[in-house]
Design a protein around this motif. Structure first.
Motif, mmCIF file in Angstrom:
data_model
loop_
_atom_site.group_PDB
_atom_site.id
_atom_site.type_symbol
_atom_site.label_atom_id
_atom_site.label_comp_id
_atom_site.label_asym_id
_atom_site.label_seq_id
_atom_site.Cartn_x
_atom_site.Cartn_y
_atom_site.Cartn_z
ATOM 1 N N GLY A 54 -47.426 -53.051 -4.698
ATOM 2 C CA GLY A 54 -47.499 -54.412 -4.164
ATOM 3 C C GLY A 54 -47.263 -54.515 -2.682
ATOM 4 O O GLY A 54 -47.028 -55.613 -2.195
ATOM 5 N N GLY A 55 -47.293 -53.413 -1.885
ATOM 6 C CA GLY A 55 -47.083 -53.487 -0.457
ATOM 7 C C GLY A 55 -48.337 -53.913 0.296
ATOM 8 O O GLY A 55 -49.441 -53.988 -0.254
ATOM 9 N N ILE A 56 -48.094 -54.231 1.592
ATOM 10 C CA ILE A 56 -49.221 -54.680 2.425
ATOM 11 C C ILE A 56 -50.252 -53.556 2.588
ATOM 12 O O ILE A 56 -51.471 -53.785 2.514
ATOM 13 C CB ILE A 56 -48.711 -55.156 3.786
ATOM 14 N N ILE A 57 -49.783 -52.296 2.772
ATOM 15 C CA ILE A 57 -50.720 -51.175 2.947
ATOM 16 C C ILE A 57 -51.493 -50.925 1.655
ATOM 17 O O ILE A 57 -52.711 -50.676 1.670
ATOM 18 C CB ILE A 57 -49.946 -49.919 3.382
ATOM 19 N N ALA A 58 -50.804 -51.051 0.514
ATOM 20 C CA ALA A 58 -51.498 -50.850 -0.758
ATOM 21 C C ALA A 58 -52.551 -51.931 -0.976
ATOM 22 O O ALA A 58 -53.677 -51.658 -1.417
ATOM 23 C CB ALA A 58 -50.493 -50.850 -1.903
ATOM 24 N N LEU A 59 -52.204 -53.200 -0.651
ATOM 25 C CA LEU A 59 -53.187 -54.280 -0.796
ATOM 26 C C LEU A 59 -54.343 -54.103 0.192
ATOM 27 O O LEU A 59 -55.489 -54.435 -0.115
ATOM 28 C CB LEU A 59 -52.504 -55.627 -0.571
ATOM 29 N N LEU A 60 -54.068 -53.576 1.375
ATOM 30 C CA LEU A 60 -55.124 -53.325 2.348
ATOM 31 C C LEU A 60 -56.069 -52.237 1.860
ATOM 32 O O LEU A 60 -57.297 -52.344 1.974
ATOM 33 C CB LEU A 60 -54.494 -52.954 3.693
ATOM 34 N N ASP A 61 -55.497 -51.136 1.316
ATOM 35 C CA ASP A 61 -56.366 -50.073 0.761
ATOM 36 C C ASP A 61 -57.185 -50.593 -0.398
ATOM 37 O O ASP A 61 -58.371 -50.262 -0.553
ATOM 38 C CB ASP A 61 -55.498 -48.897 0.309
ATOM 39 N N GLU A 62 -56.579 -51.428 -1.218
ATOM 40 C CA GLU A 62 -57.315 -51.998 -2.349
ATOM 41 C C GLU A 62 -58.453 -52.890 -1.870
ATOM 42 O O GLU A 62 -59.555 -52.885 -2.439
ATOM 43 C CB GLU A 62 -56.350 -52.806 -3.224
ATOM 44 N N ALA A 63 -58.204 -53.689 -0.818
ATOM 45 C CA ALA A 63 -59.264 -54.535 -0.279
ATOM 46 C C ALA A 63 -60.369 -53.715 0.368
ATOM 47 O O ALA A 63 -61.543 -54.100 0.337
ATOM 48 C CB ALA A 63 -58.684 -55.507 0.720
ATOM 49 N N CYS A 64 -60.007 -52.576 0.944
ATOM 50 C CA CYS A 64 -61.024 -51.737 1.581
ATOM 51 C C CYS A 64 -61.946 -51.075 0.556
ATOM 52 O O CYS A 64 -63.076 -50.691 0.875
ATOM 53 C CB CYS A 64 -60.358 -50.671 2.453
ATOM 54 N N MET A 65 -61.465 -50.904 -0.666
ATOM 55 C CA MET A 65 -62.298 -50.259 -1.701
ATOM 56 C C MET A 65 -63.434 -51.164 -2.161
ATOM 57 O O MET A 65 -64.458 -50.687 -2.630
ATOM 58 C CB MET A 65 -61.407 -49.868 -2.870
ATOM 59 N N PHE A 66 -63.234 -52.498 -2.063
ATOM 60 C CA PHE A 66 -64.260 -53.426 -2.516
ATOM 61 C C PHE A 66 -65.187 -53.750 -1.346
ATOM 62 O O PHE A 66 -64.720 -54.161 -0.273
ATOM 63 C CB PHE A 66 -63.622 -54.709 -3.052
#
Length: 1051
Positions: free
Chosen positions: A33-45
């Motif tokens: 649930g961190g900002i970097i994890a959410l950023l990586d998740e957004a970059c995958m889409f």
């Protein structure tokens, strides 16, 4: 780590709170649930944007205390870091986070034989390569951070903080705030705080003993763990240290204690080195001395003759060297003394300058505070006056009818004998009736205007509602036409212009509605509509009919609003005119009433004069005729007795004469008893004079105030005059001042003369009449002491004579105090010169002390005799004004008085007077200290340093605000100082000369002050300072209460 070591060593410590950034680290790098994890998740889409990423952050961290959303942005977010708040913009987060390097290409380049190329592309970790082919900058940064933390945890790092000294990037410039902010943001200040809160210095037992065993040599031979602990404790106890802790293997010391131990160790080592050097030098010198002794013994035989020859030469050289040493030492000592003297003088000068500046600053603040206090008091007094005026007006409106009716009745009764005044009264009554009727008509007109105004407003509001309904219908029609236009239009410009055209007339209509409800905002709304109309004309329009209808509707509404405003302005003008007429009518009514009151007072004065003339005619007739003919003068008392028979009148007169003669004889005895008792000092009861109260009760019981002829008042005046012959006794004069003031107060509250002009001037204004009614109502308080009586001419004359005696006694006491002070004021003007021939041991301060003693003596005398505080204030105020005149005029007339030393001498005396005023309190001192303002400012100028640096505006506005230009110029010309200090600058002197050119024709002594010897109070001041209730518990004289003729005093 520090606290873990404290727990390991089992020492006594308290938990140290520090700022933990773990919640911020979890917010940034926590999975999943961190900002970097959410950023990586957004970059995958592939369809993800920075807006969707921002919305994801808002939903995930909306309740997080370290995360917030800015109010004016939709994609930014703020993180509350330890160093401060940082706002991030997410526009390029996704593009910058994606790592477009293909893993195969990176592996190929990492395997290059060129060392530079292979170092640019290090091989990826196996975990990241196995997990997924996707790589991002954030994940790489996270891996690097984890490796850095592992390296830091495995080692003992020592940090070096680089601090930027300034933002200009230039050498030798240090910005303290910037450096401090960098240290706080870097956590250095927090680390220092944690270190100081704990035990920053620690050493193992053997290291501590090896280093500091020199502080306690007796523990050197001990060995073992327990012995090491005891040895450490012994060393620390001997060093007088506190707050340390001894653990299992180490000694923990507070901040700075290690330095103290090193200092003690250095001192011991220094003393030991000194001892070793002393022994070594002793040995070497002794060895050299033995060698020299043996050599001297051998050479002695050869040198004895030579020494004898040189003996005289040595003695001569010794005498010369002693003389050279004497002169050299004298020169060095004199040089050192001159340097020390110069340093002391410079230090004294700087200290005196600092003290003078501080005093000047305090005086400026005092003057500013005084100005602020005057404005505040003026505002409060104005507010209190307005409230009192409003209350007086309200009460006057309530009692106006009853008072007017009573005044008219009195006027009718009084006008029976004066027919000429009756016509004037009738005319005034007619004018009052006409004015009251006109006032009622004005009030009716005002009410009708208000009703018409309300009806007009209601009609316009209904018209506004109709226009709003029509506007809604036009909006619906416009929406329908807009929908049809959307289907027909080819481009997107036409519907946009239609929508704009719909919105702008609607806004105009809303603006017109607001102008109708609030006429004050019409100009702003009209300007906004006028600015909007040209913009609508510049847009290409497809439906002209719709716009024409809306513009016509707007024009109609504007015309309606303008007509409404005109009507409102007309009604306001009419209302102002009617209010002016009403105010004029009220003022005329007030003037008529005052004229009626003056006429009534004139009538009463005429009646009193007639009565006095009749009394004088009766007295003259009784002295010239016999007792039989004197009986015929009795019919003057009433009209019915004039028709009685002569025989019966003679018999009745004989009986009345016998009765009155017996009563008069008894009353004369009572008066003699009263005067004999009152002439003595009867003392005080409940802080009020017994003699005055006894005299008042007797006069009130004997109805002497209502008698048209009596000798009691004359005998009382003679008794008071004979009592004042002993003017040298201050206690006696203060006693009679208290008695006369109390008796005058009781007379002022009791006597009610038929002609009010005998006591006080006629009240011509409404406010003065209300205050007189308040005073008369306060005299009727149910306290059983004061009674209102109709005073005749002897009583009023006695009251005037008593007032004159009060003023006389006041002047005697004031002049006696002034005479006592004049002996010492002449000595206090100038510093007394001390000489060898003078044998007087009195110090300069003794003259001021004698003034203080004189003031204390008079104050205690006045307090013991319970003199009214208002008179005590006036006595001391006038005497302080006398001292101010004497001292200030001496400063302006004698040059030897206008010096710095004399100013300091007078200033010390003024300080003692100020202290006396504060100790005496405002109740008795009053404004006495303010009377010395001329002397205070003049002395403040004399003792002020560096006068040449002060401008004329600073002197007139801050330092010497009371002094005139002539007075200040005279003071500057006479100023002199023993240290050759300059007076004011030449610019200040020239500016004063220019200002004095207009007054050059005046007298040369116009700058001197004049003494005021007038009586500074009125009878109303005494009566206002005393209360009737204070006499309720006063007990009369015990000598008179035992007399049966004076039993009424006990009632």
């Amino acid at each position: 780590m520090e606290q873990e070591e404290y727990e390991k060593e089992a020492i006594d410590w308290s938990y140290i709170e520090f700022v933990d950034n773990q919640d911020i680290l979890d917010l940034i790098e926590k999975k999943p649930g961190g900002i970097i994890a959410l950023l990586d998740e957004a970059c995958m889409f592939p369809r993800s944007t920075h807006e969707t990423f921002a919305q994801k952050l808002y939903q995930t961290f909306k309740d997080h205390k370290r995360f917030s959303k800015p109010k004016l942005s939709r994609t930014d977010f703020t993180i509350y870091h330890y160093a401060g708040d940082v706002t991030y913009q997410t526009e390029l987060f996704l593009d910058k986070n994606k790592d477009y390097v293909v893993p195969e290409h990176q592996a190929l380049l990492a395997a290059s034989k060129c060392s530079f190329v292979s170092s640019l592309f290090p091989p990826l970790p196996e975990e990241s390569s196995k997990s997924s082919k996707f790589s991002s900058i954030g994940s790489g940064f996270k891996l690097q951070l984890q490796s850095l933390l592992e390296t830091l945890s495995s080692t003992e790092p020592h940090y070096v903080r680089c601090v930027k000294p300034n933002n200009a990037l230039k050498p030798a410039i240090f910005e303290n705030n910037n450096v401090l902010q960098q240290l706080r943001c870097g956590g250095v200040m927090e680390a220092i705080r944690i270190s100081c809160a704990g035990f920053p210095s620690r050493k193992l037992f053997h290291e501590f003993i090896d280093r500091f065993v020199i502080l306690a040599p007796e523990v050197r031979n001990k060995s073992g763990k327990k012995d090491d602990i005891a040895a450490c404790k012994k060393i620390l106890e001997k060093s007088n240290l506190t707050g340390y802790q001894i653990g299992k293997t180490k000694v923990f010391l507070r901040a700075g204690q290690m330095a103290e131990l090193d200092g003690l160790r250095g001192e011991i080592l220094g003393r030991s080195g000194t001892k070793i050097q002393r022994r070594a030098c002793t040995y070497m010198c002794r060895k050299k001395f033995v060698l020299l002794k043996s050599s001297a013994t051998q050479i002695q035989a050869f040198c004895r003759g030579q020494m004898t020859r040189h003996l005289h030469e040595g003695m001569r050289r010794e005498a010369a060297s002693l003389k050279i040493q004497k002169y050299a030492r004298r020169f060095l000592k004199r040089k050192a003394y001159n340097n020390l003297r110069f340093s002391a003088i410079s230090i004294q000068a700087s200290l005196r300058a600092i003290s003078a500046h501080n005093e000047l600053r305090s005086r400026k603040r005092t003057v500013a505070a005084t100005v602020i206090q005057t404005h505040c008091r003026r505002k409060l007094a104005n507010l209190r006056y307005r409230r009192l005026k409003e209350a007086a007006l309200i009460i006057q409106c309530a009692v106006r009818g009853s008072n007017a009716f009573g005044e008219l009745v009195k006027l009718r009764m009084a006008a029976k004998e004066t027919g000429a005044l009756q016509d004037a009264k009738d005319k005034l009554e007619k004018q009052v009736k006409e004015l009251t009727s006109s006032l009622q008509l004005e009030k009716k007109l005002r009410a009708e205007l208000e009703e018409s105004k309300n009806q007009e407003i209601a009609r316009l509001q209904s018209a506004l509602e109709m226009t709003q309904l029509e506007l809604k219908e036009t909006k619906e029609m416009q929406n329908k036409e807009g929908q049809t236009a959307k289907n027909i239009a080819v481009t997107q410009e036409v519907p946009v212009t239609n929508d704009v055209l719909v919105k702008k007339p609607a806004a105009e209509n809303e603006g017109l509605k607001e102008t109708k409800e609030l006429p004050l905002k019409e100009s702003a709304a009209a300007s906004s509509t006028s600015e909007q109309v040209p913009t609508t004309q510049g847009i290409p329009v497809t439906s002209d009919e719709l716009t024409k209808k809306l513009t016509a509707e707007n024009e109609r509404l504007k015309a309606l609003v303008s007509s409404l405003e005109q009507k409102i302005e007309e009604t306001e003008k009419k209302y102002e005119e009617t209010s002016k007429h009403a105010m004029e009518a009220e003022s005329k009514i007030i003037e008529l009433k005052t004229a009626m009151q003056r006429l009534e007072e004139k009538i009463l004065d005429i009646e009193t004069e007639d009565q006095i003339l009749r009394q004088q005619a009766l007295l003259s007739a009784s002295n010239s005729k016999t007792s039989e003919t004197a009986a015929t003068s009795a019919p003057l008392e009433n009209d019915q007795q004039a028709q009685m028979s002569p025989g019966s009148s003679k018999k009745s007169l004989g009986r009345e004469d016998s009765k009155t003669s017996s009563q008069n004889g008894r009353q004369q005895e009572n008066v003699d008893t009263l005067l004999k008792c009152v002439s003595q000092n009867l003392g005080f009861s409940q802080e009020k004079p017994v003699a005055a109260f006894t005299i008042y009760k007797c006069l009130l019981h004997w109805k002497s105030f209502e008698a048209e002829k009596t000798s009691v008042f004359d005998r009382l005046i003679e008794m008071i005059g004979s009592a004042l012959e002993d003017q040298d006794n201050n206690d006696h004069m203060a006693y009679w001042l208290s008695n006369t003031c109390a008796l005058l107060f009781l007379l002022q509250r009791s006597l009610k003369s038929s002609g009010s002009s005998a006591d006080r001037p006629a009240a011509t204004s409404i406010f003065s009449r209300m205050t007189q009614s308040f005073r008369s109502s306060s005299a009727n308080l149910p306290v059983g002491v004061v009674q209102l009586v109709e005073a005749k001419y002897p009583a009023l004359l006695f009251k005037q004579q008593l007032t004159a005696y009060v003023e006389k006694i006041f002047g005697i006491i004031r002049d006696k105090l002034k005479k006592e002070l004049s002996r010492h004021v002449s000595s206090c003007i100038q510093v007394p010169r001390t000489s060898e021939e003078s044998k007087d041991d009195t110090s300069p301060a003794s003259h001021w002390q004698s003034i203080i003693e004189c003031l204390n003596q008079f104050l205690s005398t006045l307090k013991d005799n319970f003199v009214p505080p208002i008179l005590v204030q006036k006595i001391f105020t006038q005497n302080f004004a006398y001292m101010n005149v004497q001292i200030f005029n001496s400063l302006l007339q004698h040059k030897e008085c206008s010096t710095f030393s004399n100013g300091e001498y007078v200033k010390s005396g003024l300080d003692s007077l100020e202290k006396w005023c504060t100790e005496a309190k405002e109740e008795y001192a009053g404004s006495a200290w303010d009377e010395l303002k001329h002397t205070r400012q003049a002395v403040g100028f004399l003792v002020m340093p560096e006068k040449s640096k002060i401008s004329y505006d600073e002197i007139t506005n801050d330092l010497c605000t009371v002094l005139s230009v002539q007075q200040f110029y005279k003071l500057c010309t006479l100023y002199s100082d023993g240290n050759n200090n300059e007076s004011v600058s030449a610019d200040v002197m020239s500016s004063m000369k220019l200002l004095m050119t207009d007054d050059s024709e005046d007298d040369s002594s116009s700058f001197l002050l004049d003494e005021d010897s007038s009586i500074p109070f009125l009878v109303e001041d005494i009566t206002d300072s005393m209360k009737v209730q204070d006499f309720a518990d006063v007990k009369p004289s015990a000598e008179l209460t035992e007399n049966p003729d004076f039993q009424f005093l006990q009632e």
